[in-house]
Design an enzyme around this catalytic site. Structure first.
Site, PDB file in Angstrom:
ATOM      1  N   THR A  31       0.821  -1.213   0.000  1.00  0.00           N
ATOM      2  CA  THR A  31       0.000   0.000   0.000  1.00  0.00           C
ATOM      3  C   THR A  31       0.854   1.261   0.000  1.00  0.00           C
ATOM      4  O   THR A  31       0.444   2.294  -0.528  1.00  0.00           O
ATOM      5  CB  THR A  31      -0.936  -0.011   1.233  1.00  0.00           C
ATOM      6  OG1 THR A  31      -1.775  -1.150   1.124  1.00  0.00           O
ATOM      7  CG2 THR A  31      -1.793   1.220   1.306  1.00  0.00           C
ATOM      8  N   TYR A  44      -8.253   0.955  -3.802  1.00  0.00           N
ATOM      9  CA  TYR A  44      -6.962   1.290  -4.394  1.00  0.00           C
ATOM     10  C   TYR A  44      -6.258   0.019  -4.812  1.00  0.00           C
ATOM     11  O   TYR A  44      -6.676  -1.089  -4.463  1.00  0.00           O
ATOM     12  CB  TYR A  44      -6.085   2.057  -3.379  1.00  0.00           C
ATOM     13  CG  TYR A  44      -5.620   1.191  -2.246  1.00  0.00           C
ATOM     14  CD1 TYR A  44      -6.438   0.927  -1.166  1.00  0.00           C
ATOM     15  CD2 TYR A  44      -4.357   0.598  -2.278  1.00  0.00           C
ATOM     16  CE1 TYR A  44      -6.029   0.104  -0.142  1.00  0.00           C
ATOM     17  CE2 TYR A  44      -3.931  -0.236  -1.253  1.00  0.00           C
ATOM     18  CZ  TYR A  44      -4.777  -0.472  -0.184  1.00  0.00           C
ATOM     19  OH  TYR A  44      -4.374  -1.304   0.811  1.00  0.00           O
ATOM     20  N   THR A 110       1.539  -4.533   4.227  1.00  0.00           N
ATOM     21  CA  THR A 110       1.410  -4.891   5.643  1.00  0.00           C
ATOM     22  C   THR A 110       0.798  -6.277   5.860  1.00  0.00           C
ATOM     23  O   THR A 110       0.965  -6.853   6.931  1.00  0.00           O
ATOM     24  CB  THR A 110       0.562  -3.846   6.393  1.00  0.00           C
ATOM     25  OG1 THR A 110      -0.715  -3.754   5.762  1.00  0.00           O
ATOM     26  CG2 THR A 110       1.236  -2.499   6.410  1.00  0.00           C
ATOM     27  N   ASP A 111       0.100  -6.807   4.848  1.00  0.00           N
ATOM     28  CA  ASP A 111      -0.624  -8.079   5.051  1.00  0.00           C
ATOM     29  C   ASP A 111       0.309  -9.203   5.508  1.00  0.00           C
ATOM     30  O   ASP A 111      -0.042  -9.987   6.397  1.00  0.00           O
ATOM     31  CB  ASP A 111      -1.306  -8.526   3.752  1.00  0.00           C
ATOM     32  CG  ASP A 111      -2.522  -7.678   3.404  1.00  0.00           C
ATOM     33  OD1 ASP A 111      -2.869  -6.775   4.181  1.00  0.00           O
ATOM     34  OD2 ASP A 111      -3.123  -7.933   2.344  1.00  0.00           O
ATOM     35  N   LYS A 183       0.130  -8.317  12.485  1.00  0.00           N
ATOM     36  CA  LYS A 183      -0.865  -7.368  11.982  1.00  0.00           C
ATOM     37  C   LYS A 183      -2.158  -7.681  12.721  1.00  0.00           C
ATOM     38  O   LYS A 183      -2.686  -8.793  12.640  1.00  0.00           O
ATOM     39  CB  LYS A 183      -1.061  -7.505  10.471  1.00  0.00           C
ATOM     40  CG  LYS A 183      -2.027  -6.461   9.917  1.00  0.00           C
ATOM     41  CD  LYS A 183      -2.104  -6.438   8.393  1.00  0.00           C
ATOM     42  CE  LYS A 183      -3.027  -5.299   7.953  1.00  0.00           C
ATOM     43  NZ  LYS A 183      -3.093  -5.140   6.495  1.00  0.00           N
ATOM     44  N   GLU A 304      -2.316 -30.232  26.932  1.00  0.00           N
ATOM     45  CA  GLU A 304      -3.528 -31.011  26.624  1.00  0.00           C
ATOM     46  C   GLU A 304      -3.251 -32.111  25.601  1.00  0.00           C
ATOM     47  O   GLU A 304      -3.921 -33.130  25.569  1.00  0.00           O
ATOM     48  CB  GLU A 304      -4.615 -30.072  26.103  1.00  0.00           C
ATOM     49  CG  GLU A 304      -5.779 -29.925  27.055  1.00  0.00           C
ATOM     50  CD  GLU A 304      -6.899 -29.103  26.460  1.00  0.00           C
ATOM     51  OE1 GLU A 304      -7.954 -29.665  26.178  1.00  0.00           O
ATOM     52  OE2 GLU A 304      -6.706 -27.886  26.264  1.00  0.00           O
TER      53      GLU A 304
END
Ligand code: GLU
Length: 347
Positions: A31, A44, A110-111, A183, A304
């Site tokens: 971005t 965008y 950023t993903d 993120k 567990e």
């Protein structure tokens, strides 16, 4: 003399008098290089403008460093892949090694920034700063956050305080370490979080301040080396939920994946049908790492689930997407589940 001061003195000693540190920006898209049809629109396309346009938009970075750039790829980071990771890691090693740059800044969507940061944290063998930076608003938006983030990233790159801390992400005035950064929000500028201890530092008025040490093994202390690799082992992630279908895990088994990470419920728990597939897969030599879909907290060893009995590996502090990266790198060295568990304890 404090350690930070000693490092600063040693860096300055290597620079000719009056010379600024040489910082290379490697652009990958995201971005921060995105463009929208209108400044008020949220629609965008990521990865549109080039590195030179980004540098020209923030001329103040030239006051901080001798900055130059190169474009590796120009993609939205949802399209990040093993091939780009390998190319990026080799390029950063070359820039900080034989090409003699003082620091590298990587512009990135950023993903998947947390994944790239962690991959580089384990495969770049330098204690020089490597800073990933992006933005949540495209370059054409009202109050675009990219220019300030880029300025802060270069400030962090030239700061002695970021040296030896491994790969860092610089977003929204904060510095976050590669192992714990996630993120955490789909659209906010304040999207990144840094695990139980939070962000490790901040950048303000062009100066980086690092407040915490980074304890896990990384960079110069990492035993993983991708220099001669052209591909990575195949590792997939299976998401857990109530009444979970075993079909996705069975599909990875049938496709002969080398490893599978469970994004399990709670403390890395399997739905019973999935557990059966996982047991058979491990017996057939496919490594199984248990992680959790919970955003916080560890996935504990032998709690567990009796990992020692089934030869499963617990991801401990790594979320599923970072556990996948460590398992891929682990499988370049061994298929021994105990050795792989040791990697998860140390990295
Ligand atoms: N999907 C885009 C990417 O990761 C947008 C996210 C961003 O960069 O903020 O490149």
């Amino acid at each position: 003399m404090s350690f930070a001061l000693a490092v600063a003195v040693s860096i300055l000693a290597t620079l000719p008098l009056g010379a600024k540190p040489r910082v290379r920006i490697v652009a990958t898209g995201g971005t921060i290089a995105g463009v929208s049809a209108s400044s008020s629109s949220s629609a965008y396309t990521a990865g549109q403008v080039t590195i030179q346009t980004l540098i020209d938009a923030v001329p103040q970075i030239l006051d901080l460093a001798d900055v130059s750039g190169e474009q590796l790829v120009n993609i939205g980071s949802q399209d990040m892949n093993d091939e780009v990771w390998l190319a990026l890691s080799k390029r950063v090693n070359a820039l900080l090694g034989k090409e003699g740059y003082d620091a590298v800044v990587i512009t990135h969507g950023t993903d998947t920034m947390e994944e790239t940061a962690y991959f580089l944290n384990l495969t770049v063998h330098s204690d020089k700063p490597v800073i990933l930076v992006g933005s949540m608003r495209p370059s054409t938006a009202i109050s675009a956050d990219g220019p300030a983030n880029l300025y802060n990233a270069v400030a962090a790159a030239v700061s002695p305080s970021t040296r030896g801390k491994g790969v860092l992400c610089c977003m929204n005035n904060q510095l976050l370490d590669a192992k714990s950064v996630i993120k955490a929000h789909t659209i906010d500028c304040d999207t990144f979080e840094g695990g139980p201890a939070g962000y490790i530092g901040y950048v303000y008025n062009g100066e980086a301040h690092v407040l915490q040490s980074v304890n896990s093994r990384h960079t110069v202390n990492s035993e993983f080396d991708v220099e001669n690799l052209t591909s990575l082992p195949k590792v997939g992630i299976v998401y857990g939920y109530a009444n979970c279908s075993p079909i996705p895990m069975q599909a990875f088994v049938d496709a002969k994946f080398d490893g599978i990470v469970l994004a399990g419920v709670g403390d890395g728990n399997f739905y019973k049908d999935v557990f059966e597939v996982a047991q058979r897969a491990q017996a057939d030599g496919i490594q199984i790492v248990r992680s959790s879909r919970c955003p916080t907290g560890p996935t504990c060893l032998n709690s567990e689930v009796d990992d020692a009995k089934y030869h499963f590996v617990a991801s401990l502090d790594l979320n599923p997407q970072k556990a996948r990266i460590l398992l891929m790198l682990a499988l370049t060295k061994t298929r021994d589940w105990q050795q792989i568990q040791r990697f998860f304890m140390e990295y």
